[in-house]
Write a protein that holds these residues in place. Sequence first.
Motif, short mmCIF file in Angstrom:
data_model
loop_
_atom_site.label_atom_id
_atom_site.label_comp_id
_atom_site.label_asym_id
_atom_site.label_seq_id
_atom_site.Cartn_x
_atom_site.Cartn_y
_atom_site.Cartn_z
N HIS A 111 18.16 28.64 -72.94
CA HIS A 111 18.43 27.34 -73.58
C HIS A 111 18.99 27.56 -74.98
N TRP A 112 20.09 26.85 -75.27
CA TRP A 112 20.64 26.80 -76.62
C TRP A 112 20.30 25.44 -77.22
N GLY A 113 19.61 25.45 -78.37
CA GLY A 113 19.26 24.22 -79.05
C GLY A 113 19.67 24.27 -80.51
N GLY A 114 19.35 23.21 -81.24
CA GLY A 114 19.80 23.18 -82.62
C GLY A 114 19.10 22.12 -83.44
N GLY A 115 19.84 21.70 -84.48
CA GLY A 115 21.27 21.79 -84.73
C GLY A 115 22.15 21.33 -83.58
N THR A 116 23.38 21.80 -83.66
CA THR A 116 24.40 21.46 -82.69
C THR A 116 25.02 22.75 -82.18
N PRO A 117 24.60 23.25 -81.00
CA PRO A 117 25.15 24.52 -80.51
C PRO A 117 26.66 24.53 -80.40
N THR A 118 27.28 23.39 -80.07
CA THR A 118 28.73 23.36 -79.97
C THR A 118 29.42 23.29 -81.34
N PHE A 119 28.65 23.47 -82.41
CA PHE A 119 29.25 23.73 -83.72
C PHE A 119 30.05 25.02 -83.65
N LEU A 120 29.60 25.95 -82.80
CA LEU A 120 30.33 27.19 -82.56
C LEU A 120 31.58 26.90 -81.73
N ASN A 121 32.66 27.61 -82.00
CA ASN A 121 33.85 27.44 -81.17
C ASN A 121 33.72 28.28 -79.90
N TYR A 122 34.69 28.15 -79.00
CA TYR A 122 34.57 28.82 -77.70
C TYR A 122 34.45 30.33 -77.84
N GLN A 123 35.27 30.93 -78.70
CA GLN A 123 35.23 32.38 -78.86
C GLN A 123 33.85 32.83 -79.36
N GLN A 124 33.26 32.05 -80.26
CA GLN A 124 31.93 32.40 -80.78
C GLN A 124 30.86 32.23 -79.70
N MET A 125 30.94 31.15 -78.93
CA MET A 125 29.97 30.94 -77.86
C MET A 125 30.10 32.04 -76.80
N LYS A 126 31.33 32.42 -76.50
CA LYS A 126 31.54 33.48 -75.50
C LYS A 126 30.98 34.80 -76.01
N ARG A 127 31.17 35.07 -77.28
CA ARG A 127 30.64 36.31 -77.85
C ARG A 127 29.12 36.34 -77.73
N LEU A 128 28.47 35.22 -78.04
CA LEU A 128 27.01 35.19 -77.97
C LEU A 128 26.53 35.36 -76.53
N MET A 129 27.19 34.70 -75.59
CA MET A 129 26.77 34.83 -74.19
C MET A 129 27.07 36.24 -73.67
N ASP A 130 28.22 36.80 -74.02
CA ASP A 130 28.54 38.18 -73.60
C ASP A 130 27.52 39.17 -74.15
N THR A 131 27.14 38.99 -75.42
CA THR A 131 26.14 39.87 -76.04
C THR A 131 24.80 39.74 -75.33
N THR A 132 24.46 38.51 -74.98
CA THR A 132 23.20 38.29 -74.26
C THR A 132 23.23 38.99 -72.90
N ARG A 133 24.35 38.87 -72.19
CA ARG A 133 24.46 39.53 -70.88
C ARG A 133 24.40 41.06 -71.01
N GLU A 134 24.89 41.55 -72.12
CA GLU A 134 24.88 43.00 -72.34
C GLU A 134 23.46 43.52 -72.53
N HIS A 135 22.61 42.74 -73.16
CA HIS A 135 21.29 43.24 -73.55
C HIS A 135 20.13 42.65 -72.75
N PHE A 136 20.36 41.59 -71.98
CA PHE A 136 19.34 41.01 -71.12
C PHE A 136 19.91 40.87 -69.71
N ASN A 137 19.01 40.74 -68.74
CA ASN A 137 19.40 40.69 -67.33
C ASN A 137 19.61 39.25 -66.88
N LEU A 138 20.79 38.71 -67.22
CA LEU A 138 21.12 37.34 -66.83
C LEU A 138 21.58 37.29 -65.38
N HIS A 139 21.31 36.16 -64.72
CA HIS A 139 21.80 35.96 -63.36
C HIS A 139 23.31 35.76 -63.37
N ASP A 140 23.99 36.28 -62.35
CA ASP A 140 25.43 36.10 -62.21
C ASP A 140 25.78 35.12 -61.10
#
Length: 459
Positions: A111-140
């Motif tokens: 879950h992403w909460g806030g604040g306003t998570p979509t304050f981040l632009n697409y590239q920033q949101m993608k970076r955060l999700m990619d980093t999360t997938r790299e270090h945690f076992n997310l479902h595909d």
Amino acid sequence: MDQSIQFDLDLIKRYDKSGPRYTSYPTALELHEGFGEAEYLQHIQKSNAAGGPLSLYFHIPFCDTVCFYCACNKIVTKNRSHAVPYLDNLCREVAMQGALFDNSRPVNQLHWGGGTPTFLNYQQMKRLMDTTREHFNLHDDDSGEYSIEVDPRETNDLTIAQLRELGFNRISLGLQDFDPDVQKAVNRLQSKEQTFAVLEAARKEGFRSTNIDLIYGLPLQTEQTFARTLEQVLAYAPDRFSIFNYAHMPSRFKTQRQINDADLPTPAVKLEILQMVGQKLTDAGYVYIGMDHFAKPDDELAVAQREGKLYRNFQGYSTHSDCDLVGLGVTSIGRVGDAYMQNYKELDEYDAAISQGKLPVFRGVDLDEDDKLRRAVITQLICHFELTFSKIETEFAINFAEYFASELENLSLMKADGLLDLDADGIQVSTAGRLLIRNICMVFDKYLAQKQQQFSKVI
């Protein structure tokens, strides 16, 4: 299971006092600074030994404008560059935390909460999700429950498509009220067109659950104006509603000082609004989950409640009682093993810890056996409105009637008032008592007496 409610004005007036919302027991007020990184690491070790899935919560604190009613931990700025160093640190924290948890443990909830998570632009949101997938076992395979809070004023069709592409499949839209005078009074100008365009886009992109947040008790609200807002939203039939009681606590939340106290609806008007909300949503086919939440009968929360599998955590009601919760980002609270822990609340302190390679945990609490016992009782009541004593006795090796003798005596008064049925086998909350479930849970809260002034009214 009967998931209906009964509005008893006399009961509500008599029992409307301050109390916790029980997103945890003990509540966050019991967290202390004697619990830090070392204690957290010990609980992670125990958690890994026990195994099981994980839940991740990310706090994105930034907002473009301030809503005067807001009591969230947020940073109000129009300067989008402020998110850059925060995102750098958040990604570092994801890497640090991810290295500590067994990577075989799947992330069933995110879950992403806030604040306003979509304050981040697409590239920033993608970076955060990619980093999360790299270090945690997310479902595909889209089987996880991955949700995000959005402000429709900060979101459009493209953003929704991007969020779906990133793996989100549940969405919650902040609204509060459509009435123009109310919106002006709380500094949140938001059109119906913006809101429903986002809701429709989420459905088009295949989001599996849509939630609308409303607040009653805001300045200038009346039963009639709020009914118009509710009717407009009901026409679009979201899967869930979160309809919160506004807690006006300007001494604690500075932005609330910009609200004119004289404009706030009276307690009588708030009760009229609440009664109207319950009636309209019930008539529309929604069921009462509890604590301000309504859902369609086929929604996962409603099904989980009927099956006795509903849970409650820092994000509210959940179907994932088996998950340890990892909090990421400034102010985030987690629940790992038999402990709760919270990250630093101030951005500079959070930054300093990350830059030193330390986990940003600054306080927490270890649960003792009594805490775990009372947590089980409160969770069962607040999620399912019933409690079977024998189940608690078996799990915790106690005699319920002896251990909770004084609590049962207090409950006998509530029984006389019609809030619940009480016998030697257990507790059954009445339809009239469900709106007052916090009061019933408070009977089992051993910390409450000295802290009650710090909570909002239950109704």
